[in-house]
Design a protein around this motif. Structure first.
Motif, PDB file in Angstrom:
ATOM      1  N   MET A  45       8.236   6.057   0.874  1.00  0.00           N
ATOM      2  CA  MET A  45       6.886   5.781   1.365  1.00  0.00           C
ATOM      3  C   MET A  45       5.862   6.295   0.356  1.00  0.00           C
ATOM      4  SD  MET A  45       5.047   4.572   3.916  1.00  0.00           S
ATOM      5  CE  MET A  45       6.173   4.533   5.299  1.00  0.00           C
ATOM      6  N   ARG A  73       2.610   7.897  -1.009  1.00  0.00           N
ATOM      7  CA  ARG A  73       1.593   8.809  -0.499  1.00  0.00           C
ATOM      8  C   ARG A  73       0.240   8.143  -0.685  1.00  0.00           C
ATOM      9  NH1 ARG A  73       1.747  14.721  -2.737  1.00  0.00           N
ATOM     10  NH2 ARG A  73       0.086  14.792  -1.192  1.00  0.00           N
ATOM     11  N   PRO A  74      -0.617   8.120   0.347  1.00  0.00           N
ATOM     12  CA  PRO A  74      -1.909   7.467   0.210  1.00  0.00           C
ATOM     13  C   PRO A  74      -2.752   8.121  -0.893  1.00  0.00           C
ATOM     14  CG  PRO A  74      -1.421   7.923   2.513  1.00  0.00           C
ATOM     15  CD  PRO A  74      -0.398   8.653   1.700  1.00  0.00           C
ATOM     16  N   ILE A  85      -8.894   1.569   5.739  1.00  0.00           N
ATOM     17  CA  ILE A  85      -7.867   2.577   6.024  1.00  0.00           C
ATOM     18  C   ILE A  85      -6.574   1.897   6.465  1.00  0.00           C
ATOM     19  CG2 ILE A  85      -7.235   4.449   7.599  1.00  0.00           C
ATOM     20  CD1 ILE A  85     -10.263   5.243   7.530  1.00  0.00           C
ATOM     21  N   GLU A  86      -6.702   0.874   7.300  1.00  0.00           N
ATOM     22  CA  GLU A  86      -5.511   0.147   7.766  1.00  0.00           C
ATOM     23  C   GLU A  86      -4.813  -0.551   6.606  1.00  0.00           C
ATOM     24  OE1 GLU A  86      -3.113  -3.187   8.899  1.00  0.00           O
ATOM     25  OE2 GLU A  86      -5.125  -3.432   8.043  1.00  0.00           O
ATOM     26  N   ARG A 120      -4.906   0.325   3.457  1.00  0.00           N
ATOM     27  CA  ARG A 120      -4.257   1.321   2.612  1.00  0.00           C
ATOM     28  C   ARG A 120      -2.926   1.741   3.214  1.00  0.00           C
ATOM     29  NH1 ARG A 120      -7.149   7.013   1.294  1.00  0.00           N
ATOM     30  NH2 ARG A 120      -6.907   7.191   3.553  1.00  0.00           N
ATOM     31  N   GLU A 121      -2.899   1.936   4.519  1.00  0.00           N
ATOM     32  CA  GLU A 121      -1.653   2.333   5.169  1.00  0.00           C
ATOM     33  C   GLU A 121      -0.607   1.222   5.108  1.00  0.00           C
ATOM     34  OE1 GLU A 121      -2.922   3.346   9.068  1.00  0.00           O
ATOM     35  OE2 GLU A 121      -3.683   5.332   8.503  1.00  0.00           O
ATOM     36  N   ARG A 122      -1.057  -0.001   5.277  1.00  0.00           N
ATOM     37  CA  ARG A 122      -0.128  -1.134   5.360  1.00  0.00           C
ATOM     38  C   ARG A 122       0.275  -1.666   3.996  1.00  0.00           C
ATOM     39  NH1 ARG A 122      -1.554  -6.730   8.676  1.00  0.00           N
ATOM     40  NH2 ARG A 122       0.405  -7.853   8.259  1.00  0.00           N
ATOM     41  N   GLY A 142      -1.191  -0.303   0.706  1.00  0.00           N
ATOM     42  CA  GLY A 142      -1.261   0.660  -0.386  1.00  0.00           C
ATOM     43  C   GLY A 142      -2.515   0.604  -1.227  1.00  0.00           C
ATOM     44  N   SER A 173      -5.993   1.464  -2.554  1.00  0.00           N
ATOM     45  CA  SER A 173      -6.955   2.564  -2.471  1.00  0.00           C
ATOM     46  C   SER A 173      -8.144   2.350  -3.399  1.00  0.00           C
ATOM     47  CB  SER A 173      -6.275   3.884  -2.839  1.00  0.00           C
ATOM     48  OG  SER A 173      -5.756   3.835  -4.165  1.00  0.00           O
TER      49      SER A 173
END
Length: 325
Positions: A1, A3-4, A294-295, A297-299, A301, A303
């Motif tokens: 995974m 890291r953001p 934010i969604e 970035r989580e889904r 990547g 940034s």
């Protein structure tokens, strides 16, 4: 995974008729918290370039504009998004970029692309090779830039780049060199970006040489996930070290952006509902746009987000809220 990564935002600029206008734009971007300002490398092209980027069709030349923006600011990173390698002799470009990095004290980012605007190639009298040849040339130029920036003697004998007999000077302030961004929307260029770039920009597939509804349709959510898979194939174990960038070509910040959304959708031949949820669209209130970023970035990547010069002020509340977060 993955890291953001913290969010950072850049502006695509180039529209100015005087030094004062250009300097003011760069200083304003820095003041508002944007991390970087990028020029473009267009000389002659269709009006839809301007429609997508939010700038006028005629822009400032990339190299002097980058240096002027750097000289007018102190923290703003600068660069071109992106240099078309077919428009520049690779050694001249390498030396110019190294010089800029020295003079701006290590604030340069280098965007590179294989070219896509068919009308521009024709207008400049440059042969537009098939995509595979252009991508091969881009590969060799990336290699030449890094060899030049190393300061070591250069010996390159490729199909497209042949250089020998000298060492690159000056050496850039950033070591081993400025970060390189490569972007695109096709499998081959995105695998290349994954393999060679520091920053990967996920973009439309502009293989047709024009920007229209087909290009927009090439970047749906499913298509974007496929593009990221191509990047991962090229990157292998280094994928988690890559910074992923996405241009927000369709931006409307406000409580009721319906009219602006409808106009943008009509221009590119898609429905307002399709455009609102498009990965390259950020439409809605500040809260809605921040939540969407934010969604994504989580889904996905992403940034690193780029917006057009004309959206500099409108997008500033998002920058203020999310930069560095």
């Amino acid at each position: 995974m993955r890291r953001p990564r913290p969010f950072r935002f850049s502006v695509q600029a180039g529209a100015a008729t005087t030094r004062g206008e250009w300097v003011a734009s760069a200083r304003r971007a820095e003041e508002l918290g944007y991390a970087a300002l990028f020029t473009a490398d267009h000389y002659y092209g269709p009006g839809e370039i301007a429609a997508a980027s939010g700038t006028s069709p005629v822009e400032l030349a990339a190299v002097p504009a980058i240096m002027a923006a750097a000289d007018a600011t102190s923290t703003l990173r600068v660069g071109c998004r992106v240099f078309c390698v077919d428009y520049h002799h690779p050694v001249v470009l390498a030396k110019e970029l190294a010089t800029i990095d020295v003079l701006c004290e290590g604030r340069l980012e280098v965007g590179l692309g294989a070219g896509w605007v068919a009308a521009e190639y024709a207008g400049l009298g440059i042969a537009m090779d098939r995509p595979g040849v252009r991508i091969d040339r881009l590969t060799e130029v990336v290699d030449l830039l890094r060899r030049h920036w190393s300061g070591e003697p250069i010996e390159v004998s490729g199909a497209h780049v042949q250089v020998t007999g000298f060492a690159g000077r000056p050496r850039p302030t950033q070591r081993p060199g400025p970060p390189i961004m490569i972007g695109g929307g096709s499998p081959r260029v995105l695998r290349l970006a994954g393999r060679l770039a520091d920053i990967v920009s996920i973009n439309f597939n502009n293989a047709s040489g024009v920007l229209g509804s087909s290009a927009v349709a090439s970047s749906t959510m499913d298509a974007t996930q496929q593009k990221l898979a191509w990047v991962r194939e090229g990157a292998g174990d280094r994928f988690d070290d890559l910074e992923l960038e996405l241009a927000a070509y369709f931006v409307a910040i406000g409580a009721d952006p319906g009219a602006e959304l409808a106009a943008m959708a009509d221009r590119f031949g898609v429905s307002p509902a399709e455009l609102r949820n498009h990965p390259h669209a950020l439409i809605g209130s500040v809260d809605e746009v921040c939540d969407r970023l934010i969604e994504r970035r989580e889904r996905l990547g992403f940034s690193n987000v780029n917006v057009a010069q004309r959206r500099l002020e409108q997008f500033a509340p998002v920058v203020a809220r999310l930069s560095g977060q």
